[in-house]
Scaffold this active site. Structure first.
Site, PDB file in Angstrom:
ATOM      1  N   ASP A   1       0.854  -1.188   0.000  1.00 46.77           N
ATOM      2  CA  ASP A   1       0.000   0.000   0.000  1.00 46.77           C
ATOM      3  C   ASP A   1       0.890   1.237   0.000  1.00 46.77           C
ATOM      4  OD1 ASP A   1      -2.154  -1.601   0.101  1.00 46.77           O
ATOM      5  OD2 ASP A   1      -2.711  -1.174   2.170  1.00 46.77           O
TER       6      ASP A   1
ATOM      7  N   ASP B   1     -13.925  -6.637  -5.272  1.00 52.09           N
ATOM      8  CA  ASP B   1     -14.129  -6.845  -3.838  1.00 52.09           C
ATOM      9  C   ASP B   1     -15.456  -7.567  -3.667  1.00 52.09           C
ATOM     10  OD1 ASP B   1     -11.774  -5.573  -3.168  1.00 52.09           O
ATOM     11  OD2 ASP B   1     -12.708  -3.594  -3.030  1.00 52.09           O
TER      12      ASP B   1
END
Lengths: 208, 252
Positions: B11, B130
Site C-alpha cells: 500500500d 471486492d
C-alpha cells in the site's frame, strides 16, 4: 551501439531500463536512417500483430529490418517483436510478417486434447527447456522466465527453436536463425536469468 | 509448466509504503524501491502497488514511484488505486508499470476496461473485484469504493462481463476473509476461476503457507496475493514457496 525500434507498440520503457542497468549504450528511434547506425537492434512489442506490421511498414522499418539482417547484423525481437519475425499470423485474420524465420503465429486454443479448458493468455513464470546450444544461452541453466501472450509461434524447422516452454503445447520461447533472435517471454521482466540473456545478446553484438 | 505466482501487495500513500514497518534490515522501510528490491530478492513473482493516497498530489507522486520502481525492478508489477480514465492508465503504464488494476472505476463505467484493453492489450488490464457473501443473493456481491458501497452485481456475472470487455486477469478479494488470517475464500476463488478464461489472483485471508496451497489446489487460483503476513514477517515468500514445493505445487 544498440538501437531500439520505436514504432508505437512497445514496452520501450522497461526494455530501455534493463539496458541502462546493464550499462549499455543505446538509443530509441523510429527512423531507419538513425537505426542504421546501430550494430544490434532490439524490436520490442506488445499488442496486435497486424497493427504492428502496419506501423512498421508505414515507416519502412520492415524494409530496414530485412536489410539490417541481410547485412549480417544482429536483431532481437521480444514478445510480439519475436512473433513479427515469422511469416504470418492468424491474429485478426492472416497478416504477413517479416519472414525472417520460417513459421507462423497461431492462437492458443484454450482447449486441450482431453477437451479441458486452459487459461489464455499464457501468463506467468514458465521454465525454459534448452533444445540447442546457442551463444544466447552461454553460462545459463534452465530457469523460469516471465511470459504474457495469447499467440505463439509454430514452425516445422525444429532447429530454430533454441528453447521452449511447456504449456498445453510446446511454446517456442527462444528462436534463432543465424543473426536473428527472438524471445517470446520478457527478458526485461525475468529477474536474473532475463538480464543474463540480454547480456549475452549484447555481448554478441559487441563482439561482432 | 506455468508456475503458481506469489504476489506481495504494497500500500502506497503519498509516495510512501505504509505497513512496511517490520523490515529492520532496510534503511528505509517506507521506500517503495527498496521494498520492491527486497521482495524481488525473496522470490516474489510479481508485485502489486495499491495507491491509497487521498489527494491529487499523492497520485502525482505515484507516477514518480512507478518510474523509480520500474527503473530498478526486473519482475512485473501492477498498479491499482484511483485509476479512473484511459489518461490515468497511460500515465501509469508509460511510467513503466506492466499492468493497471481497475476496481470502482470499472464498475461505474465498464467501457473503461475495453478502452484500456484496446489501447494496451488485455494483458495490461487487471480488474480487481471486492466480493462479499450475500445471503439474500445466494451468491457473492460486488462492492466498490474500498468495500463501502454495495452494487447490484453478482460477482460471477461481473467477472464474466469484465473478461468479455477485455480484462486480462482478475484480482479477487474476499471481504469476508480479508484480515482474518484464516485462509483464502476457497469457494469464491474456485467459482470465479472456473467461470472465466483468464488468470485469477486470490486475495484476502492469507495467514500461513498452507493457505496458499489451498488457494491453488482447492481454490484453483493462478496466483495468490498477501500483504500483512509478508510485511510483518509472519512468513516470507521464500518460506511459502518452499512449503508449496514440498506439497508438489509448481513454483519458481
Amino acid at each position: 551501439m544498440i538501437g531500439i525500434v520505436d514504432y508505437g507498440m512497445g514496452n520501450l520503457f522497461s526494455v530501455s531500463k534493463a539496458l541502462e542497468r546493464l550499462d549499455v549504450e543505446f538509443f530509441i528511434s523510429d527512423d531507419p536512417a538513425e537505426l542504421e547506425k546501430a550494430e544490434g537492434i532490439i524490436l520490442p512489442g506488445v499488442g496486435s500483430f497486424r497493427d504492428a506490421m502496419i506501423l512498421l511498414e508505414r515507416k519502412e522499418l520492415d524494409v530496414f529490418l530485412k536489410k539490417h539482417v541481410a547485412n549480417g547484423r544482429y536483431l532481437l525481437g521480444i514478445c510480439l517483436g519475436m512473433q513479427l519475425l515469422f511469416e504470418e499470423s492468424e491474429e485478426n485474420g492472416p497478416a504477413k510478417g517479416l519472414s525472417l524465420i520460417p513459421g507462423r503465429v497461431a492462437r492458443f486454443s484454450g482447449i486441450d486434447s482431453k477437451n479441458n479448458s486452459y487459461k489464455v493468455p499464457h501468463m506467468g513464470w514458465n521454465k525454459l527447456t534448452f533444445n540447442h546450444s546457442s551463444p544466447l544461452l552461454k553460462g545459463l541453466e534452465e530457469d523460469y522466465v516471465y511470459f504474457v501472450h495469447s499467440y505463439f509461434a509454430v514452425t516445422n524447422e525444429t532447429e530454430v527453436v533454441t528453447a521452449s516452454a511447456k504449456y498445453d503445447v510446446d511454446v517456442p520461447a527462444i528462436v534463432t536463425k543465424e543473426n536473428v533472435f527472438g524471445m517470446q517471454f520478457h527478458p526485461e521482466k525475468s529477474s536474473a536469468i532475463g538480464m543474463s540473456l540480454l547480456k549475452n545478446y549484447l555481448s554478441l553484438v559487441k563482439g561482432r | 509448466m506455468l508456475t503458481k505466482r506469489i504476489i506481495p501487495c504494497l500500500d502506497v500513500k503519498e509516495g510512501r509504503v505504509v505497513k512496511g514497518v517490520q523490515f529492520v534490515s532496510l534503511r528505509d522501510a517506507g521506500d517503495p524501491v527498496e521494498l520492491a528490491a527486497f521482495y524481488d530478492k525473496e522470490g516474489a513473482d510479481e508485485l502489486v502497488f495499491l495507491d491509497i493516497s487521498a489527494s491529487h498530489e499523492g497520485r502525482e507522486t505515484m507516477v514518480d514511484v512507478v518510474k523509480a520502481v520500474a527503473g530498478s525492478l526486473a519482475i512485473p508489477f501492477t498498479v491499482g488505486g484511483g485509476i479512473n480514465s484511459l489518461e490515468d492508465m497511460k500515465q501509469i503504464l508509460r511510467a513503466g508499470a506492466d499492468k493497471v488494476s481497475l476496481n470502482t472505476s470499472a464498475v461505474l463505467r465498464p467501457e473503461l476496461i475495453t478502452e484500456g484493453a484496446d489501447y494496451f492489450g488485455s494483458q495490461c488490464i487487471v480488474v480487481a473485484v471486492d466480493a462479499r457473501w450475500d445471503e439474500s443473493l445466494g451468491s457473492w456481491r460486488v462492492y466498490t469504493h474500498g468495500g463501502r458501497r454495495a452494487t447490484d452485481w453478482d460477482v460471477i456475472a461481473w467477472v464474466k462481463e469484465a473478461v468479455n470487455r477485455g480484462a486480462g486477469e482478475i484480482l479477487l478479494t474476499s471481504m469476508d476473509n480479508d484480515g482474518e488470517k484464516q485462509g483464502f475464500n476457497l469457494a469464491l476463488t474456485k467459482a470465479v476461476s472456473e467461470s472465466v478464461s483468464v488468470p485469477v489472483i486470490a486475495s484476502g485471508g492469507a495467514g500461513s503457507a498452507a493457505h496458499f496451497e489451498e488457494a491453488f489446489t482447492t481454490g484453483k487460483a493462478d496466483a495468490a496475493l498477501a500483504a500483512s503476513i509478508f510485511h510483518y514477517k509472519e512468513t516470507s515468500v521464500k518460506e511459502v514457496k518452499s512449503f508449496l514445493k514440498q506439497k508438489g505445487v509448481v513454483v519458481r
